[in-house]
Design a protein around this motif. Structure first.
Motif, PDB file in Angstrom:
ATOM      1  N   PRO A 196      10.749   7.388   0.382  1.00  0.00           N
ATOM      2  CA  PRO A 196      11.089   8.726   0.919  1.00  0.00           C
ATOM      3  C   PRO A 196       9.910   9.476   1.512  1.00  0.00           C
ATOM      4  O   PRO A 196      10.094  10.386   2.316  1.00  0.00           O
ATOM      5  CB  PRO A 196      11.664   9.455  -0.307  1.00  0.00           C
ATOM      6  CG  PRO A 196      11.254   8.665  -1.494  1.00  0.00           C
ATOM      7  CD  PRO A 196      11.025   7.260  -1.046  1.00  0.00           C
ATOM      8  N   ARG A 197       8.675   9.102   1.139  1.00  0.00           N
ATOM      9  CA  ARG A 197       7.513   9.805   1.695  1.00  0.00           C
ATOM     10  C   ARG A 197       7.327   9.508   3.183  1.00  0.00           C
ATOM     11  O   ARG A 197       6.747  10.291   3.921  1.00  0.00           O
ATOM     12  CB  ARG A 197       6.228   9.391   0.977  1.00  0.00           C
ATOM     13  CG  ARG A 197       5.994  10.099  -0.349  1.00  0.00           C
ATOM     14  CD  ARG A 197       4.628   9.736  -0.899  1.00  0.00           C
ATOM     15  NE  ARG A 197       3.561  10.178  -0.034  1.00  0.00           N
ATOM     16  CZ  ARG A 197       2.586   9.396   0.426  1.00  0.00           C
ATOM     17  NH1 ARG A 197       2.522   8.130   0.091  1.00  0.00           N
ATOM     18  NH2 ARG A 197       1.655   9.873   1.202  1.00  0.00           N
ATOM     19  N   GLU A 248      -5.490   0.304   4.060  1.00  0.00           N
ATOM     20  CA  GLU A 248      -4.113   0.098   4.514  1.00  0.00           C
ATOM     21  C   GLU A 248      -3.892  -1.413   4.454  1.00  0.00           C
ATOM     22  O   GLU A 248      -4.820  -2.194   4.686  1.00  0.00           O
ATOM     23  CB  GLU A 248      -3.984   0.676   5.928  1.00  0.00           C
ATOM     24  CG  GLU A 248      -2.660   0.486   6.632  1.00  0.00           C
ATOM     25  CD  GLU A 248      -2.512  -0.853   7.315  1.00  0.00           C
ATOM     26  OE1 GLU A 248      -1.372  -1.261   7.589  1.00  0.00           O
ATOM     27  OE2 GLU A 248      -3.554  -1.511   7.577  1.00  0.00           O
ATOM     28  N   ALA A 273       6.917   3.037   9.532  1.00  0.00           N
ATOM     29  CA  ALA A 273       5.533   3.338   9.883  1.00  0.00           C
ATOM     30  C   ALA A 273       5.069   2.583  11.130  1.00  0.00           C
ATOM     31  O   ALA A 273       3.986   2.843  11.633  1.00  0.00           O
ATOM     32  CB  ALA A 273       4.612   3.014   8.707  1.00  0.00           C
ATOM     33  N   ALA A 280       8.937  11.641   6.224  1.00  0.00           N
ATOM     34  CA  ALA A 280       8.341  12.978   6.327  1.00  0.00           C
ATOM     35  C   ALA A 280       6.992  12.957   7.027  1.00  0.00           C
ATOM     36  O   ALA A 280       6.574  13.961   7.607  1.00  0.00           O
ATOM     37  CB  ALA A 280       8.197  13.585   4.934  1.00  0.00           C
ATOM     38  N   ASN A 281       6.304  11.828   6.990  1.00  0.00           N
ATOM     39  CA  ASN A 281       4.991  11.751   7.629  1.00  0.00           C
ATOM     40  C   ASN A 281       5.034  11.068   8.988  1.00  0.00           C
ATOM     41  O   ASN A 281       4.033  11.000   9.693  1.00  0.00           O
ATOM     42  CB  ASN A 281       3.999  11.028   6.712  1.00  0.00           C
ATOM     43  CG  ASN A 281       3.624  11.890   5.523  1.00  0.00           C
ATOM     44  OD1 ASN A 281       3.503  13.105   5.654  1.00  0.00           O
ATOM     45  ND2 ASN A 281       3.484  11.268   4.364  1.00  0.00           N
ATOM     46  N   PHE A 282       6.198  10.515   9.342  1.00  0.00           N
ATOM     47  CA  PHE A 282       6.327   9.835  10.618  1.00  0.00           C
ATOM     48  C   PHE A 282       7.342  10.547  11.517  1.00  0.00           C
ATOM     49  O   PHE A 282       8.178   9.930  12.153  1.00  0.00           O
ATOM     50  CB  PHE A 282       6.672   8.360  10.400  1.00  0.00           C
ATOM     51  CG  PHE A 282       5.482   7.574   9.897  1.00  0.00           C
ATOM     52  CD1 PHE A 282       4.654   6.910  10.785  1.00  0.00           C
ATOM     53  CD2 PHE A 282       5.159   7.546   8.547  1.00  0.00           C
ATOM     54  CE1 PHE A 282       3.530   6.213  10.339  1.00  0.00           C
ATOM     55  CE2 PHE A 282       4.041   6.856   8.093  1.00  0.00           C
ATOM     56  CZ  PHE A 282       3.224   6.194   8.988  1.00  0.00           C
ATOM     57  N   SER A 283       7.212  11.863  11.548  1.00  0.00           N
ATOM     58  CA  SER A 283       7.964  12.699  12.494  1.00  0.00           C
ATOM     59  C   SER A 283       9.474  12.556  12.373  1.00  0.00           C
ATOM     60  O   SER A 283      10.206  12.678  13.347  1.00  0.00           O
ATOM     61  CB  SER A 283       7.518  12.388  13.939  1.00  0.00           C
ATOM     62  OG  SER A 283       6.130  12.560  14.059  1.00  0.00           O
ATOM     63  N   ARG A 284       9.937  12.276  11.157  1.00  0.00           N
ATOM     64  CA  ARG A 284      11.375  12.200  10.895  1.00  0.00           C
ATOM     65  C   ARG A 284      11.723  13.077   9.699  1.00  0.00           C
ATOM     66  O   ARG A 284      12.180  12.562   8.680  1.00  0.00           O
ATOM     67  CB  ARG A 284      11.783  10.750  10.584  1.00  0.00           C
ATOM     68  CG  ARG A 284      11.514   9.779  11.698  1.00  0.00           C
ATOM     69  CD  ARG A 284      12.479  10.016  12.836  1.00  0.00           C
ATOM     70  NE  ARG A 284      12.538   8.824  13.675  1.00  0.00           N
ATOM     71  CZ  ARG A 284      13.624   8.427  14.313  1.00  0.00           C
ATOM     72  NH1 ARG A 284      14.740   9.122  14.186  1.00  0.00           N
ATOM     73  NH2 ARG A 284      13.603   7.357  15.066  1.00  0.00           N
ATOM     74  N   PRO A 285      11.436  14.384   9.815  1.00  0.00           N
ATOM     75  CA  PRO A 285      11.615  15.251   8.642  1.00  0.00           C
ATOM     76  C   PRO A 285      13.050  15.236   8.121  1.00  0.00           C
ATOM     77  O   PRO A 285      13.292  15.488   6.942  1.00  0.00           O
ATOM     78  CB  PRO A 285      11.212  16.641   9.152  1.00  0.00           C
ATOM     79  CG  PRO A 285      11.279  16.559  10.636  1.00  0.00           C
ATOM     80  CD  PRO A 285      11.005  15.133  10.996  1.00  0.00           C
ATOM     81  N   ASP A 287       0.830  -1.219   0.000  1.00  0.00           N
ATOM     82  CA  ASP A 287       0.000   0.000   0.000  1.00  0.00           C
ATOM     83  C   ASP A 287       0.856   1.256   0.000  1.00  0.00           C
ATOM     84  O   ASP A 287       0.464   2.282   0.524  1.00  0.00           O
ATOM     85  CB  ASP A 287      -0.924   0.006   1.227  1.00  0.00           C
ATOM     86  CG  ASP A 287      -0.155   0.088   2.538  1.00  0.00           C
ATOM     87  OD1 ASP A 287       1.095   0.015   2.500  1.00  0.00           O
ATOM     88  OD2 ASP A 287      -0.794   0.222   3.582  1.00  0.00           O
ATOM     89  N   PHE A 341      18.993   1.058  17.870  1.00  0.00           N
ATOM     90  CA  PHE A 341      17.808   1.870  17.571  1.00  0.00           C
ATOM     91  C   PHE A 341      16.620   1.605  18.495  1.00  0.00           C
ATOM     92  O   PHE A 341      15.770   2.453  18.652  1.00  0.00           O
ATOM     93  CB  PHE A 341      17.351   1.625  16.125  1.00  0.00           C
ATOM     94  CG  PHE A 341      18.384   2.008  15.103  1.00  0.00           C
ATOM     95  CD1 PHE A 341      18.479   3.315  14.653  1.00  0.00           C
ATOM     96  CD2 PHE A 341      19.278   1.062  14.611  1.00  0.00           C
ATOM     97  CE1 PHE A 341      19.428   3.674  13.708  1.00  0.00           C
ATOM     98  CE2 PHE A 341      20.224   1.412  13.663  1.00  0.00           C
ATOM     99  CZ  PHE A 341      20.310   2.725  13.216  1.00  0.00           C
ATOM    100  N   ASN A 363       4.612  -3.419  18.094  1.00  0.00           N
ATOM    101  CA  ASN A 363       3.269  -3.348  17.507  1.00  0.00           C
ATOM    102  C   ASN A 363       3.161  -4.198  16.248  1.00  0.00           C
ATOM    103  O   ASN A 363       2.159  -4.891  16.028  1.00  0.00           O
ATOM    104  CB  ASN A 363       2.919  -1.902  17.161  1.00  0.00           C
ATOM    105  CG  ASN A 363       2.767  -1.025  18.388  1.00  0.00           C
ATOM    106  OD1 ASN A 363       2.579  -1.520  19.492  1.00  0.00           O
ATOM    107  ND2 ASN A 363       2.861   0.283  18.202  1.00  0.00           N
ATOM    108  N   GLN A 385       6.214   0.397  15.000  1.00  0.00           N
ATOM    109  CA  GLN A 385       7.194   0.028  16.017  1.00  0.00           C
ATOM    110  C   GLN A 385       7.297  -1.502  16.024  1.00  0.00           C
ATOM    111  O   GLN A 385       6.301  -2.184  15.789  1.00  0.00           O
ATOM    112  CB  GLN A 385       6.720   0.510  17.395  1.00  0.00           C
ATOM    113  CG  GLN A 385       6.834   2.013  17.581  1.00  0.00           C
ATOM    114  CD  GLN A 385       8.292   2.432  17.708  1.00  0.00           C
ATOM    115  OE1 GLN A 385       9.079   1.774  18.374  1.00  0.00           O
ATOM    116  NE2 GLN A 385       8.647   3.525  17.045  1.00  0.00           N
ATOM    117  N   PRO A 390       1.076   9.906  -3.367  1.00  0.00           N
ATOM    118  CA  PRO A 390      -0.077   9.516  -2.550  1.00  0.00           C
ATOM    119  C   PRO A 390      -1.159   8.860  -3.408  1.00  0.00           C
ATOM    120  O   PRO A 390      -1.407   9.305  -4.524  1.00  0.00           O
ATOM    121  CB  PRO A 390      -0.577  10.844  -1.984  1.00  0.00           C
ATOM    122  CG  PRO A 390       0.525  11.813  -2.159  1.00  0.00           C
ATOM    123  CD  PRO A 390       1.317  11.347  -3.351  1.00  0.00           C
TER     124      PRO A 390
END
Lengths: 416, 323
Positions: free
Chosen positions: B113-114, B57, B82, B117-122, B46, B177, B87, B84, B51
């Protein structure tokens, strides 16, 4: 027939809500690994026209003491979003609400999962937001690499803002204290617009967050007065966020035991209580009363003299006082607690249980109830067969679904 | 030749362009068609560079598909950015229980690469950091899946012992990590471990691939794929693992394939155990695949494995209880 009707949720939990449920002779002991069993329970609730199925969750074991944990069925179960996605394909109308933590997820990922569940179910999903205080969970996410944050409620507020913004297609882009998100959500909205927001926090911070963001609030209240006080408090907080009292449905938990006669119901309850292992009951009581060493006192003796402790809440103090007054032994008190888990226990006939629910519903202490059957499937079957028809006969509960989505069942507006 | 050529079908629901997105009825009907034709597994992903407008999902879709199918293997891609590890391990163990042992996780070592940026790792991850982190993540998940012994659950109502406390094993892992105590709060699943399907491998990752059950060899010409197969099998042998228990699948695009014969030739010349065909997520592409290509593939000896008790059985993989 009254115009306002109560909402009912089925709180689905492993073998049942009673701590010793799994030991009941007719309990389905493999519930935590049997998908067909879960499908059957959801269909029973759907046939009885329940608003929703609800799953609790924790990202870790619930009990640190392995000896105590191994005497309960709570250490294993389904991850609830997967479970509810499977149930979505096997049910038609009932709402599907799962708990998920703002501490151990990222908003973009969580928004995607619930949006997907919402689409799979044709608009029947809900998210119960929890902030997760358990150190057992924290140890599974020891070095997440997530940004540090001052407090978990600040993180939860930001998390909820980002998630609802993604669902409701507000402007793309967020760069805040705990999270950053660049894009819009890449999943389109379901027929109900966005998943229903649920919360259960009882603290001041929790109630405030609920007033700001929740559509449904679960609560725990033993007495009518407690339930009423919580209800009035939460509804009064809504105006500050420009919301109407009816925008939030408050649904306290209820743990019913129903039978054809009061004596039969009481016998069912007593038999369950007998199944609680002494060390499990005493361990739970110890942790409730914040006493670490209750196990070293004679179990058939009274509670020892306890020093006033800082952490002791007023309700715990009342419990101790009542135990002394009634002359309860440690074992008796332990069983009383382990069985009810702090929730409202009602034991009786369908008529008596309906009376109690009606009194809280009409007395302004509840908009509905989150039903916690003591063991599955028996006590759910009994509630569906005996109590639901009685509520329907009194005009207090629907005879058929009015709509297709969870928002329609609950009478909630579409999000803006 | 005596052995089966395995057949998997890959559907990236995020690869849809325009308004023509598949609904659940269309996807589930397609997967049931694959099941009826004897396809070994469907791989759902997915994630795309742009986008998409798909309503689903992958892991939630997989759970719903598990509830409406009986024998086909079901694999979902899930990103190490995306999710942990705790989880993700819970989710796939649950899916494996829901499906009675038909689940796999496609873990890719290639970064989208997207996601950062969307998972708080700019700031993103360097390719090297991403791969090192992904490997640590995968190792944690594999260990969490076997944190409960097979015989840990006692269900003994009379004695009051639900599980054997000695047979629940915390992992107490601390790495570069992640740090994870464990164990999972989900039971050991029917396959012990859901299948680990690896993709996006570079030459430098081939030693790591010996942990995989299935390797997808994408973007490779047959001679290159053959060399990679031989390399992974040689390394597996050196590490004490039976090389036959890692299945290599060559990736081909269903749009460009006219018949089963050319795919059989691709499979053989690549030295692979089977192929994965990627199908475009459009109603006409699914229909064309089922009506035209699928019968021809069956004619040429694909999709002949007997459905097993689990996906591992079906692919001839061992039960995977190794620690």
């Amino acid at each position: 027939m009254s115009t306002r009707q109560m909402k009912l949720g089925l709180f689905l939990w492993a073998t049942g809500h009673h701590i010793a449920a799994w030991r009941h002779p007719d309990a389905h002991v493999t519930a935590g690994i049997d998908i067909d069993h879960c499908i059957k329970l959801a269909r029973t609730a759907e046939a009885a026209k329940f608003d929703m199925v609800f799953c609790e969750d924790a990202a870790g074991l619930r009990e640190a003491n392995v000896n105590i944990a191994s005497q309960t069925s709570r250490s294993i179960g389904f991850e609830p979003i997967s479970l509810l996605s499977a149930l979505a394909a096997q049910t038609e109308r009932i709402g599907l609400v799962s708990t998920a933590s703002t501490s151990y997820n990222e908003p973009y990922g969580l928004a995607r999962m619930f949006a997907s569940l919402d689409n799979l179910s044709g608009g029947r999903a809900g998210w119960n937001l929890v902030t997760s205080a358990s150190p057992i969970e924290a140890a599974n996410f020891g070095a997440t690499g997530l940004r540090p944050h001052a407090d978990r409620y600040a993180r939860a507020r930001e998390f909820a803002t980002v998630v609802t913004g993604l669902w409701n297609r507000r402007a793309a882009g967020h760069d805040g204290e705990s999270f950053s998100v660049r894009d819009r959500l890449d999943i389109p909205p379901s027929p109900q617009g966005a998943p229903v927001m649920v919360q259960a926090g009882a603290s001041d911070d929790g109630k405030d967050l609920a007033a700001r963001t929740a559509d449904v609030v679960f609560s725990a209240a033993q007495t009518f007065e407690e339930a009423k006080a919580f209800y009035d408090d939460l509804k009064a907080r809504l105006a500050a966020y420009g919301r109407q009292p009816d925008d939030v449905k408050i649904m306290p938990g209820v743990a019913p035991i129903v039978a054809a006669t009061k004596a039969e119901a009481q016998a069912k309850y007593d038999a369950l209580q007998e199944l609680i292992p002494d060390d499990v009951g005493v361990a739970l009581l110890s942790s409730y009363l914040s006493i670490s060493d209750l196990g070293r006192y004679p179990i058939d003796g009274p509670l020892p003299e306890l020093p006033e402790s800082e952490g002791m809440k007023s309700r715990q103090a009342l419990v101790i006082e009542q135990a002394r007054r009634d002359g309860l032994s440690i074992r008796e008190l332990a069983r009383y607690f382990a069985g009810a888990r702090g929730h409202w226990r009602v034991v009786g006939t369908a008529g008596e249980i309906a009376d109690e629910l009606q009194a809280r519903f009409e007395g302004g202490a509840a908009d509905g109830f989150n039903v916690m059957p003591s063991w599955f499937p028996g006590e759910l079957d009994a509630f569906a067969k005996l109590v639901v028809p009685e509520l329907q006969r009194r005009g207090l509960f629907r005879k058929d679904y009015e709509g297709r989505t969870l928002r329609e069942h609950l009478g909630l507006k579409r999000p803006v | 030749m005596g052995r089966h050529m395995h057949l998997a079908v890959s559907l990236n629901i995020a690869a849809a362009d325009g308004q023509d997105v598949l609904d659940f009825g269309q996807i589930s009907a397609f997967v049931r068609d694959l099941e009826a034709a004897g396809v070994d597994m469907a791989i759902i992903s997915d994630s795309a560079e742009a986008p998409s407008s798909s309503p689903f999902e992958a892991t939630t879709l997989l759970a719903a598909l598990a509830a409406v199918t009986d024998s086909i293997g079901l694999v979902a891609s899930a990103s190490t950015l995306a999710h942990q590890p705790y989880n993700l391990a819970r989710r796939f163990a649950s899916l494996d229980i829901i499906s009675h042992g038909r689940i796999g996780w496609n873990a890719t070592l290639a970064q989208n690469p997207r996601e950062a940026a969307n998972f708080s790792r700019p700031e993103g991850f360097s390719d090297d950091d991403f791969r090192r982190r992904a490997k640590e993540f995968i190792n944690i998940v594999r260990r969490l899946w076997i944190g409960w012994s097979r015989d840990a659950l006692l269900f003994d109502k009379a004695s009051g012992r639900f599980h054997d406390p000695e047979k629940m094993h915390p992992m107490n892992f601390t790495g570069e990590f992640f740090s994870v105590r464990g164990p999972l709060n989900v039971a050991r699943s029917p396959q012990d471990r859901p299948l680990l399907v690896m993709s996006g491998l570079k030459q430098a990752d081939l030693d790591f691939a010996i942990r995989a059950d299935v390797v997808l060899l994408d973007k490779r010409q047959p001679p290159e794929a053959r060399a990679a197969c031989e390399e992974i099998k040689r390394r597996a042998h050196e590490a004490g693992r039976d090389p036959r228990t890692i299945k290599m699948l060559a990736v081909a695009d269903a749009r460009q394939e006219r018949d089963g014969g050319s795919l059989k030739a691709l499979c053989l010349s690549s030295g692979c155990d089977g192929i994965v065909l990627t199908v475009q997520p459009r109603a006409d592409a699914l229909k064309d695949f089922v009506e035209r290509l699928l019968p021809d593939l069956e004619q040429h000896g694909f999709a002949k494995a007997k459905p097993g008790r689990t996906l591992r059985d079906r692919l001839g993989l061992d039960e995977d209880g190794r620690s």
